[in-house]
Design a protein around this motif. Structure first.
Motif, mmCIF file in Angstrom:
data_model
loop_
_atom_site.group_PDB
_atom_site.id
_atom_site.type_symbol
_atom_site.label_atom_id
_atom_site.label_comp_id
_atom_site.label_asym_id
_atom_site.label_seq_id
_atom_site.Cartn_x
_atom_site.Cartn_y
_atom_site.Cartn_z
ATOM 1 N N GLU A 187 0.857 -1.191 0.000
ATOM 2 C CA GLU A 187 0.000 0.000 0.000
ATOM 3 C C GLU A 187 0.896 1.244 0.000
ATOM 4 O O GLU A 187 1.959 1.253 0.639
ATOM 5 N N ALA A 188 0.461 2.263 -0.712
ATOM 6 C CA ALA A 188 1.144 3.559 -0.648
ATOM 7 C C ALA A 188 2.620 3.466 -1.009
ATOM 8 O O ALA A 188 3.456 4.119 -0.398
ATOM 9 N N ASN A 213 -7.419 5.138 -2.311
ATOM 10 C CA ASN A 213 -6.266 4.311 -1.953
ATOM 11 C C ASN A 213 -6.343 3.081 -2.861
ATOM 12 O O ASN A 213 -7.256 2.261 -2.723
ATOM 13 N N CYS A 215 -4.764 -3.792 2.903
ATOM 14 C CA CYS A 215 -4.494 -3.473 4.310
ATOM 15 C C CYS A 215 -5.684 -3.717 5.238
ATOM 16 O O CYS A 215 -5.997 -4.860 5.544
ATOM 17 N N PHE A 216 -6.396 -2.686 5.681
ATOM 18 C CA PHE A 216 -7.470 -2.820 6.666
ATOM 19 C C PHE A 216 -8.597 -3.740 6.167
ATOM 20 O O PHE A 216 -9.324 -4.316 6.988
ATOM 21 N N THR A 239 0.116 -0.541 11.317
ATOM 22 C CA THR A 239 0.805 0.184 12.392
ATOM 23 C C THR A 239 1.633 -0.833 13.191
ATOM 24 O O THR A 239 1.349 -2.036 13.186
ATOM 25 N N ALA A 296 0.194 -1.269 5.102
ATOM 26 C CA ALA A 296 1.067 -0.394 5.894
ATOM 27 C C ALA A 296 0.518 -0.456 7.317
ATOM 28 O O ALA A 296 -0.052 0.502 7.819
ATOM 29 N N GLU A 304 -8.281 7.649 8.346
ATOM 30 C CA GLU A 304 -8.028 7.608 6.904
ATOM 31 C C GLU A 304 -9.150 8.305 6.137
ATOM 32 O O GLU A 304 -8.906 8.908 5.089
ATOM 33 N N ARG A 314 -9.213 -7.207 7.815
ATOM 34 C CA ARG A 314 -9.995 -7.509 9.027
ATOM 35 C C ARG A 314 -11.430 -7.933 8.718
ATOM 36 O O ARG A 314 -12.202 -8.173 9.643
ATOM 37 N N PHE A 366 -9.368 2.955 7.393
ATOM 38 C CA PHE A 366 -8.800 2.736 8.734
ATOM 39 C C PHE A 366 -9.015 3.976 9.598
ATOM 40 O O PHE A 366 -8.248 4.928 9.540
ATOM 41 N N THR A 374 -0.731 -2.484 16.104
ATOM 42 C CA THR A 374 -1.720 -3.478 15.666
ATOM 43 C C THR A 374 -1.039 -4.613 14.896
ATOM 44 O O THR A 374 -1.504 -5.751 14.924
ATOM 45 N N LYS A 378 -9.440 0.688 -2.179
ATOM 46 C CA LYS A 378 -9.653 0.160 -0.814
ATOM 47 C C LYS A 378 -11.078 0.431 -0.330
ATOM 48 O O LYS A 378 -11.537 1.575 -0.331
ATOM 49 N N ARG A 390 5.740 8.681 11.822
ATOM 50 C CA ARG A 390 5.043 7.476 11.373
ATOM 51 C C ARG A 390 5.986 6.319 11.040
ATOM 52 O O ARG A 390 6.987 6.508 10.352
#
Ligand SMILES: O=C(O)CNC(=O)[C@H](CS)NC(=O)CCC(=O)C(=O)O
Length: 275
Positions: free
Chosen positions: A41-42, A96, A155-156, A182, A180, A129, A159, A117, A185, A113, A218
């Protein structure tokens, strides 16, 4: 059997430097015999704040970053999946995106996406986000690649098991989670979520990752991974390696077929909805 390469990188707000890192890894993946290489991502940039993120965003058709990646994919005859930001039709909001690039065709798929998040964790990160980004509104049909059919999530999205099940039901052999995460988490949830999605969807999971420090505010968890349909982590990026690099695994579609045959997951759709 075909070789997959999955990248871990540390993007910053310097797009040209990020492009150079990705191009070098595309060349390395191809030289080692990989048919496809997957970036997080990113990959284009991780900005200091949402206004910088907006300023730096370009439509993929006129992005210097994307142009360079497409040229490198073509030069090395390798499929590339890569995460970028793109402007949306909403004022001051981004999408994204995860782009799938085919060597002779350029961009063949742009997944946006779907789950954003927005979290506020006690003693942990606060990230919203949705302040800078609008969610995508579609789960796209898995795309045929030399490794198998690749279904895109970001990414998110990891979940939400429904998203992985939907991709599997649409025909995915491989589900990708360019991420990406964190550090907080990631340490608690990353590997267990990826292995759970492999088992839920009885699919390969490719999780390219941002890792390390992007700027003074970050950092990301890293630990790029490849999980097979039996739930085994078959490659994981080492913290001790350099900030940017690749992991590799041989992909055997027979294993997808076998696992699905050995353990048929027949749904009770009289008890819950069809996904
Ligand atoms: O900001 C950018 O430019 C790129 N986007 C991201 O890094 C996104 C939104 S902040 N990160 C995540 O979704 C982390 C999910 C996560 O860590 C979890 O689910 O625990």
């Amino acid at each position: 059997m075909s070789l997959a390469a999955v990248a871990q990188i540390t993007s910053t707000s310097n797009i040209l430097k990020n492009a150079k890192i990705c191009k070098d890894l595309i060349a390395e993946a191809a030289s080692k015999g990989a048919k496809c290489v997957f970036f997080p991502e990113a990959s284009d940039y991780i900005a200091h704040n949402s206004s910088e993120a907006l300023e730096l965003s370009r439509h993929p058709d006129c992005s210097a970053f994307v142009k360079q990646i497409c040229a490198e994919a073509k030069q090395h005859s390798i499929y590339v999946q890569i995460g970028v930001h793109e402007p949306s039709s909403f004022e001051n909001k981004l999408l994204n995106s995860s782009l799938l690039i085919v060597p002779d065709k350029g961009i063949v798929q742009r997944y946006n996406k779907a789950h954003l998040f927005d979290v506020d964790i006690a003693n942990g990160p606060v990230l919203k986000e949705s302040n800078s980004t609008v969610p995508g509104n579609a789960i796209l049909p898995p795309f045929e690649t030399p490794l198998g059919k690749v279904g895109s999530a970001i990414c998110f999205d990891l979940r939400f098991p429904e998203h992985a099940l939907k991709l599997r039901n649409m025909g995915a052999d491989i589900i990708t989670y360019p991420s990406a995460f964190t550090q907080k988490t990631g340490a608690a949830h990353w590997e267990v979520l990826l292995r759970a999605r492999a088992l839920d969807a009885q699919s390969y999971i490719f999780a390219a990752a941002q890792g390390g420090s992007h700027n003074e505010k970050r950092a990301s968890y890293g630990h790029a991974m490849i999980v097979d349909p039996w739930g085994t982590t078959i490659a994981q990026y080492s913290d001790l390696a350099s900030p940017n690099g690749l992991i590799f695994a041989n992909i055997e579609l027979n294993l997808v077929e076998h696992v699905r045959k050995f353990i048929p997951l027949l749904r009770r759709n009289d008890l819950y909805p069809v996904i």
